[in-house]
Write a protein that holds these residues in place. Structure first.
Motif, short mmCIF file in Angstrom:
data_model
loop_
_atom_site.label_atom_id
_atom_site.label_comp_id
_atom_site.label_asym_id
_atom_site.label_seq_id
_atom_site.Cartn_x
_atom_site.Cartn_y
_atom_site.Cartn_z
N THR A 40 0.83 -1.20 0.00
CA THR A 40 0.00 0.00 0.00
C THR A 40 0.87 1.25 0.00
O THR A 40 0.58 2.23 -0.70
CB THR A 40 -0.93 0.00 1.23
OG1 THR A 40 -1.71 -1.21 1.22
CG2 THR A 40 -1.86 1.19 1.21
N ASN A 43 2.32 1.77 -3.53
CA ASN A 43 1.34 2.31 -4.49
C ASN A 43 1.10 3.80 -4.25
O ASN A 43 1.00 4.58 -5.20
CB ASN A 43 0.03 1.53 -4.38
CG ASN A 43 0.14 0.12 -4.91
OD1 ASN A 43 1.02 -0.18 -5.72
ND2 ASN A 43 -0.72 -0.76 -4.44
N ASP A 44 1.00 4.18 -2.99
CA ASP A 44 0.77 5.59 -2.68
C ASP A 44 1.97 6.43 -3.08
O ASP A 44 1.82 7.53 -3.63
CB ASP A 44 0.49 5.74 -1.18
CG ASP A 44 0.13 7.17 -0.80
OD1 ASP A 44 -0.93 7.65 -1.26
OD2 ASP A 44 0.90 7.81 -0.06
N ILE A 229 -1.24 5.52 6.59
CA ILE A 229 -1.34 4.17 6.05
C ILE A 229 -0.81 3.16 7.07
O ILE A 229 -1.44 2.12 7.34
CB ILE A 229 -0.57 4.06 4.73
CG1 ILE A 229 -1.28 4.85 3.64
CG2 ILE A 229 -0.42 2.59 4.30
CD1 ILE A 229 -0.48 4.99 2.35
N TYR A 233 -2.87 -0.09 9.32
CA TYR A 233 -2.46 -1.50 9.41
C TYR A 233 -2.09 -1.88 10.84
O TYR A 233 -1.58 -2.98 11.07
CB TYR A 233 -1.29 -1.77 8.48
CG TYR A 233 -1.70 -1.99 7.03
CD1 TYR A 233 -1.79 -3.27 6.49
CD2 TYR A 233 -1.99 -0.92 6.20
CE1 TYR A 233 -2.15 -3.48 5.17
CE2 TYR A 233 -2.36 -1.10 4.87
CZ TYR A 233 -2.44 -2.39 4.38
OH TYR A 233 -2.80 -2.58 3.05
#
Length: 242
Positions: A40, A43-44, A229, A233
């Motif tokens: 994640t 991708n960010d 992010i 998680y």
């Protein structure tokens, strides 16, 4: 130059101009406990930094540190403790490191009160290898602190990384285990008991810059976007002193 060769050269030049630029690849060697969140984050980062892409390799922190020492290509190393980062910097590998997150340790099991049933039962206890993996080192510190290490050592099954230790409990190969809180959060059916953080060293994630390409991603990991992010998680922020 013949006309045919001129046309071929011109055609090659045009292809170079219209072809999309190749993305700059940043190779990140990251602790196994960050296996999911790193995707994640990558991708960010790629969205915010067009032309860049993250290639992540996950394994135990010690395994990755030894690979770097042996010359495996990497731009950034993310360890689940400071010891392996220090080991690399003592060999003049890496330029700077920053604490990017922290974590907590938990007992997990398939039955309620896993901390108690692990101590009073007879089943196997899964944890990462304390001689090579930070999660296992923290677990051993905690068990030594509570006075349980000598009683439980003979029942331990040791994994090469914390995700494997988690998997053994999830798949029923061991009724109990010690893993990070971020590992357990992915399996809501597991029973969880939090371990007192005072019983072991602080669990911090250190990002060691190995090449200039890794510096930008390391800086991004401390941004508000990346920290949000990580929090989603289950990771905790770096200690306030950082």
């Amino acid at each position: 130059m013949t006309f045919r060769r001129f046309k071929s050269a011109l055609f090659a030049a045009v292809l170079t101009m219209v072809s999309p630029a190749r993305a700059e690849s940043v190779r990140v060697l990251v602790a196994a406990s960050m296996s999911e969140v790193i995707g994640t984050l990558a991708n960010d980062y790629a969205t915010r930094s067009p032309g860049s892409e993250i290639q992540a390799v996950h394994a135990g922190s010690g395994v990755l540190a030894r690979q770097i020492q042996q010359g495996v290509p990497a731009d950034l190393y993310i360890s689940a403790n400071t010891a392996w980062v220090t080991w690399l910097t003592d060999q003049d590998l890496g330029t700077q490191s920053r604490t990017i997150a922290s974590n907590a340790l938990v007992w997990i099991g398939t039955e309620p009160n896993p901390a108690l049933t692990a101590r009073t039962g007879s089943g196997r206890i899964a944890l990462a290898d304390p001689d090579a993996v930070p999660a296992g080192q923290y677990a051993r510190q905690s068990l030594v602190h509570s006075g349980d290490w000598s009683d439980l050592e003979g029942r331990l099954i040791l994994a090469t990384n914390v995700r494997d230790a988690l998997g053994w409990v999830v798949r029923g190969h061991a009724p109990h285990g010690i893993v990070y809180a971020t590992d357990a959060i992915e399996y809501p059916d597991l029973q969880v008991d939090r371990i007192d953080s005072r019983s072991h060293d602080p669990i911090t994630y250190e990002a060691l810059v190995l090449t200039p390409r890794g510096a930008d991603f390391a800086e991004y990991l401390l941004s508000d976007a990346a920290q949000e992010i990580l929090s989603s998680y289950g990771f905790l922020p770096p200690p306030a002193s950082e």
